[in-house]
Scaffold this active site. Structure first.
Site, PDB file in Angstrom:
ATOM      1  N   THR A  38       0.824  -1.214   0.000  1.00  0.00           N
ATOM      2  CA  THR A  38       0.000   0.000   0.000  1.00  0.00           C
ATOM      3  C   THR A  38       0.861   1.269   0.000  1.00  0.00           C
ATOM      4  O   THR A  38       0.383   2.329  -0.393  1.00  0.00           O
ATOM      5  CB  THR A  38      -0.899   0.026   1.256  1.00  0.00           C
ATOM      6  OG1 THR A  38      -0.092  -0.365   2.373  1.00  0.00           O
ATOM      7  CG2 THR A  38      -2.066  -0.927   1.124  1.00  0.00           C
ATOM      8  N   SER A  50      18.842  -2.441   7.705  1.00  0.00           N
ATOM      9  CA  SER A  50      19.436  -1.288   7.019  1.00  0.00           C
ATOM     10  C   SER A  50      18.882   0.032   7.579  1.00  0.00           C
ATOM     11  O   SER A  50      19.642   0.954   7.862  1.00  0.00           O
ATOM     12  CB  SER A  50      19.212  -1.368   5.506  1.00  0.00           C
ATOM     13  OG  SER A  50      17.842  -1.373   5.190  1.00  0.00           O
ATOM     14  N   GLU A  97      19.309   6.310   1.569  1.00  0.00           N
ATOM     15  CA  GLU A  97      19.266   4.930   1.049  1.00  0.00           C
ATOM     16  C   GLU A  97      18.901   4.926  -0.440  1.00  0.00           C
ATOM     17  O   GLU A  97      19.458   4.165  -1.227  1.00  0.00           O
ATOM     18  CB  GLU A  97      18.298   4.066   1.870  1.00  0.00           C
ATOM     19  CG  GLU A  97      18.315   2.598   1.420  1.00  0.00           C
ATOM     20  CD  GLU A  97      17.794   1.588   2.440  1.00  0.00           C
ATOM     21  OE1 GLU A  97      17.711   1.913   3.636  1.00  0.00           O
ATOM     22  OE2 GLU A  97      17.482   0.447   2.029  1.00  0.00           O
ATOM     23  N   ASP A 101      10.268   1.846   6.697  1.00  0.00           N
ATOM     24  CA  ASP A 101      11.275   1.239   7.575  1.00  0.00           C
ATOM     25  C   ASP A 101      11.927   2.294   8.460  1.00  0.00           C
ATOM     26  O   ASP A 101      12.042   2.135   9.673  1.00  0.00           O
ATOM     27  CB  ASP A 101      12.362   0.546   6.740  1.00  0.00           C
ATOM     28  CG  ASP A 101      11.785  -0.514   5.825  1.00  0.00           C
ATOM     29  OD1 ASP A 101      10.570  -0.787   5.935  1.00  0.00           O
ATOM     30  OD2 ASP A 101      12.543  -1.073   5.008  1.00  0.00           O
ATOM     31  N   TYR A 145       8.387  -6.702  -8.633  1.00  0.00           N
ATOM     32  CA  TYR A 145       7.991  -5.510  -7.879  1.00  0.00           C
ATOM     33  C   TYR A 145       7.597  -4.393  -8.839  1.00  0.00           C
ATOM     34  O   TYR A 145       6.536  -3.766  -8.704  1.00  0.00           O
ATOM     35  CB  TYR A 145       9.166  -5.092  -6.986  1.00  0.00           C
ATOM     36  CG  TYR A 145       8.941  -3.865  -6.138  1.00  0.00           C
ATOM     37  CD1 TYR A 145       8.236  -3.940  -4.942  1.00  0.00           C
ATOM     38  CD2 TYR A 145       9.471  -2.639  -6.515  1.00  0.00           C
ATOM     39  CE1 TYR A 145       8.055  -2.815  -4.155  1.00  0.00           C
ATOM     40  CE2 TYR A 145       9.298  -1.510  -5.733  1.00  0.00           C
ATOM     41  CZ  TYR A 145       8.584  -1.598  -4.559  1.00  0.00           C
ATOM     42  OH  TYR A 145       8.408  -0.486  -3.784  1.00  0.00           O
TER      43      TYR A 145
HETATM   44  P1  ADP Z   1      17.093  -5.652   5.704  1.00  0.00           P
HETATM   45  O1  ADP Z   1      15.773  -6.271   5.374  1.00  0.00           O
HETATM   46  O2  ADP Z   1      17.743  -6.350   6.861  1.00  0.00           O
HETATM   47  O3  ADP Z   1      17.032  -4.178   5.865  1.00  0.00           O
HETATM   48  P2  ADP Z   1      18.720  -4.908   3.458  1.00  0.00           P
HETATM   49  O4  ADP Z   1      19.272  -5.678   2.331  1.00  0.00           O
HETATM   50  O5  ADP Z   1      17.843  -3.751   3.184  1.00  0.00           O
HETATM   51  O6  ADP Z   1      18.004  -5.954   4.428  1.00  0.00           O
HETATM   52  O7  ADP Z   1      19.930  -4.331   4.346  1.00  0.00           O
HETATM   53  C1  ADP Z   1      20.960  -5.183   4.808  1.00  0.00           C
HETATM   54  C2  ADP Z   1      22.299  -4.473   4.711  1.00  0.00           C
HETATM   55  O8  ADP Z   1      22.448  -3.516   5.803  1.00  0.00           O
HETATM   56  C3  ADP Z   1      23.476  -5.421   4.897  1.00  0.00           C
HETATM   57  O9  ADP Z   1      23.817  -6.043   3.668  1.00  0.00           O
HETATM   58  C4  ADP Z   1      24.569  -4.472   5.386  1.00  0.00           C
HETATM   59  O10 ADP Z   1      25.124  -3.750   4.296  1.00  0.00           O
HETATM   60  C5  ADP Z   1      23.797  -3.480   6.246  1.00  0.00           C
HETATM   61  N1  ADP Z   1      23.826  -3.932   7.661  1.00  0.00           N
HETATM   62  C6  ADP Z   1      22.792  -4.270   8.444  1.00  0.00           C
HETATM   63  N2  ADP Z   1      23.194  -4.629   9.694  1.00  0.00           N
HETATM   64  C7  ADP Z   1      24.539  -4.531   9.712  1.00  0.00           C
HETATM   65  C8  ADP Z   1      25.569  -4.783  10.702  1.00  0.00           C
HETATM   66  N3  ADP Z   1      25.261  -5.207  11.923  1.00  0.00           N
HETATM   67  N4  ADP Z   1      26.854  -4.574  10.338  1.00  0.00           N
HETATM   68  C9  ADP Z   1      27.154  -4.134   9.100  1.00  0.00           C
HETATM   69  N5  ADP Z   1      26.245  -3.911   8.144  1.00  0.00           N
HETATM   70  C10 ADP Z   1      24.951  -4.083   8.426  1.00  0.00           C
HETATM   71 MG    MG Z   2      16.397  -2.783   4.319  1.00  0.00          MG
END
Ligand code: ADP
Ligand code: MG
Length: 402
Positions: free
Chosen positions: A47, A141, A173, A185, A234
C-alpha cells in the site's frame, strides 16, 4: 525491552552489552551509546507506493553504536557482526566518488543526506553491534541508518522530528546506497512507541500510534526461504497499479493514486480494467480498508476481528496480488493451528522472508515448537522464530551504571 514476558533473546543482559561495546573505546574519552530498532509491518502490504496506509511496529531487535566524538570530519566504525572496520571522510561524500557497495554506505549515505538537508555533522570513532538478522525483512538497514543519524548528529544542533529524520535517511538509502525503498522502515525505526504500532499515512508521511492490545506478543517467523520478490516482479506490480489509476481516473474525479479509490468506485470501473489489473487494484483498495479496520479492532480489543483481517490480508496477497509463496503459506497454516495464535500473515514484499503473528502471552513457545517441528519437514527449509516486543524509536541510551 518492554514488559514482554520473554527473556532477552540475545542471551545477554542489556547492561552487559552496553558495557562490552563501550569497553572497546578509549575509556578516558566521553562516549555515547545510541540504539535504533528494526521493525515488522503488522498489516498494509504494497500500500505504501499507492500512497495508502501501513501499520508497522518498531521491535526489540536492534542496532547499537557506541561512539566516541572525533575532532576530525571523519567516521571510523567497526561492525562486530562482520568483524570489519570501515571509514569515510565528510569531504568525500559526493555521489560520484563512491566505489563498490559496502555496508558503510548506509552510514555514509545518512551523513550525505543529513549534510544535504543542512544538518551539521560530527565525526566519530565507534563500534556497531546488532541483533537484527540481516536481509530477513526486519529492516537492519533502516536501523543502521537511524542509529547512524544519532551518532553523526552535532549534539548542540536542533534535532529534526522523527518523520523528517526518516525522510532524510530514506533519501540517503535511495540516492546514495541506490536502494529504492519506501519510507516505512526508517519511519518505524525513528518514531516507534513502546506497546504500539504506527499508523502511517504514506501520502503525507504523518503517523499516529495505535496501541497493540495488552496480553499479546508479536512473533516473527522467518521462512528461511531464499527467494525474495525480484525487482522485476515488484516493478510489474507497481506499473499494474499505475495502469489501474490511469483507467479509473478517466471517469472519476480526483484520483491520482489507488489511495483515492474505494470499493464502489472500483466496482463501477472494473469492466474497463484488464483482469489482472482489476485484481491488483482490489487488493490495494481492500488492504487500505483492512489497515483502518485493524486499528479499530485493536483499540476495541476485538482479537477475533484482528485475526480475520490478518487472514484476509494473507489470502489477498496470495490470490489477488500473487506475492505469497508455498513457504509463507505453510508458515501461516502452521501458526493458525496453534492455540493462542490470534492472527498470522505474511509480512514484507513477499515470495520469502517472514510472517508476523499476534500471540497470547504464554503461547509463544508453543508456536515456536510447532514451527520448529513441522515446518522443516514440510518445506525442507530451516525456519527462525523471534518473540519480540514493540519498543520506542531510535535515540541515545543512558550511560550504563558503573
Ligand atoms: P534488511 O531487510 O535487513 O534491511 P537490506 O538488504 O535492506 O536488508 O539491508 C541489509 C544491509 O544492511 C546489509 O547487507 C549491510 O550492508 C547493512 N547492515 C545491516 N546490519 C549490519 C551490521 N550489523 N553490520 C554491518 N552492516 C549491516
Ligand atoms: Mg532494508
Amino acid at each position: 525491552m518492554t514488559d514482554s514476558p520473554t527473556p532477552d533473546l540475545v542471551g545477554r543482559s542489556a547492561a552487559a552489552r552496553d558495557a562490552a561495546l563501550l569497553a572497546r573505546l578509549d575509556p578516558s574519552r566521553p562516549a555515547t551509546l545510541v540504539r535504533a530498532p528494526g521493525r515488522v509491518n503488522l498489516i498494509g502490504e504494497h500500500t505504501d507506493y499507492n500512497q495508502g496506509f501501513v501499520l508497522p511496529a518498531a521491535i526489540d531487535l536492534e542496532v547499537w553504536i557506541a561512539a566516541e566524538p572525533w575532532d576530525l570530519p571523519r567516521v571510523e566504525l567497526t561492525s562486530l557482526e562482520l568483524g570489519e572496520t570501515c571509514s569515510f571522510e565528510f569531504d568525500n561524500l559526493g555521489l560520484a566518488s563512491r566505489e563498490a557497495a559496502s555496508w558503510i554506505d548506509y552510514v555514509a549515505g545518512t551523513a550525505w543526506a543529513m549534510r544535504e538537508a543542512g544538518l551539521p555533522l560530527r565525526g566519530f570513532r565507534g563500534v556497531l553491534d546488532s541483533t537484527i538478522p540481516v536481509g530477513s525483512g526486519l529492516s537492519s538497514s533502516a536501523a543502521l541508518e537511524m542509529a547512524s543519524s544519532w551518532a553523526l548528529a552535532e549534539p548542540s544542533a536542533e534535532r529534526p522530528s522523527p518523520s523528517r529524520m526518516a525522510a532524510i535517511a530514506q533519501r540517503g538509502e535511495n540516492a546514495y546506497v541506490g536502494v529504492n525503498c519506501g519510507i516505512m522502515d526508517q519511519f518505524a525505526s525513528a518514531a516507534g512507541e513502546a506497546g504500539h504500532s504506527l499508523l502511517i499515512d504514506c501520502r503525507v508521511n504523518e503517523f499516529r500510534p495505535a496501541p497493540i492490545p495488552s496480553g499479546l506478543s508479536i512473533v516473527v517467523c522467518d521462512t528461511g526461504s531464499p527467494r525474495r520478490l525480484s525487482s522485476s516482479e515488484y516493478n510489474t506490480r507497481r506499473s499494474e497499479c499505475e495502469e489501474g489509476v490511469a483507467v479509473i481516473a478517466e471517469r472519476e474525479q480526483g484520483v491520482t493514486a489507488l489511495r483515492d479509490v474505494d470499493a464502489a468506485m472500483l466496482a463501477r470501473n472494473r469492466s474497463r480494467l484488464r483482469e489482472v489489473v482489476a485484481r491488483r487494484c482490489q487488493h490495494i483498495v481492500e488492504e487500505d480498508a483492512r489497515v483502518a479496520a485493524t486499528v479499530t479492532a485493536m483499540a476495541a480489543g476485538d482479537l477475533a476481528e484482528v485475526g480475520r483481517l490478518f487472514a484476509a490480508s494473507h489470502a489477498s496477497l496470495r490470490d489477488l496480488y500473487e506475492v505469497s509463496s508455498p513457504a509463507l503459506d505453510a508458515m501461516v497454516e502452521i501458526a493458525e493451528g496453534v492455540p493462542g495464535v490470534v492472527a498470522s500473515r505474511m509480512t514484507g514484499a513477499g515470495f520469502g522472508g517472514c510472517t508476523v503473528n499476534l500471540v497470547r502471552y504464554g503461547a509463544e513457545q508453543a508456536l515456536r515448537e510447532r514451527v520448529m517441528s513441522e515446518y522443516p519437514a514440510r518445506m525442507g527449509l530451516q525456519p527462525r522464530v523471534w518473540i519480540v516486543a514493540a519498543v520506542d524509536g531510535a535515540g541515545p541510551m543512558p550511560p550504563p551504571a558503573a
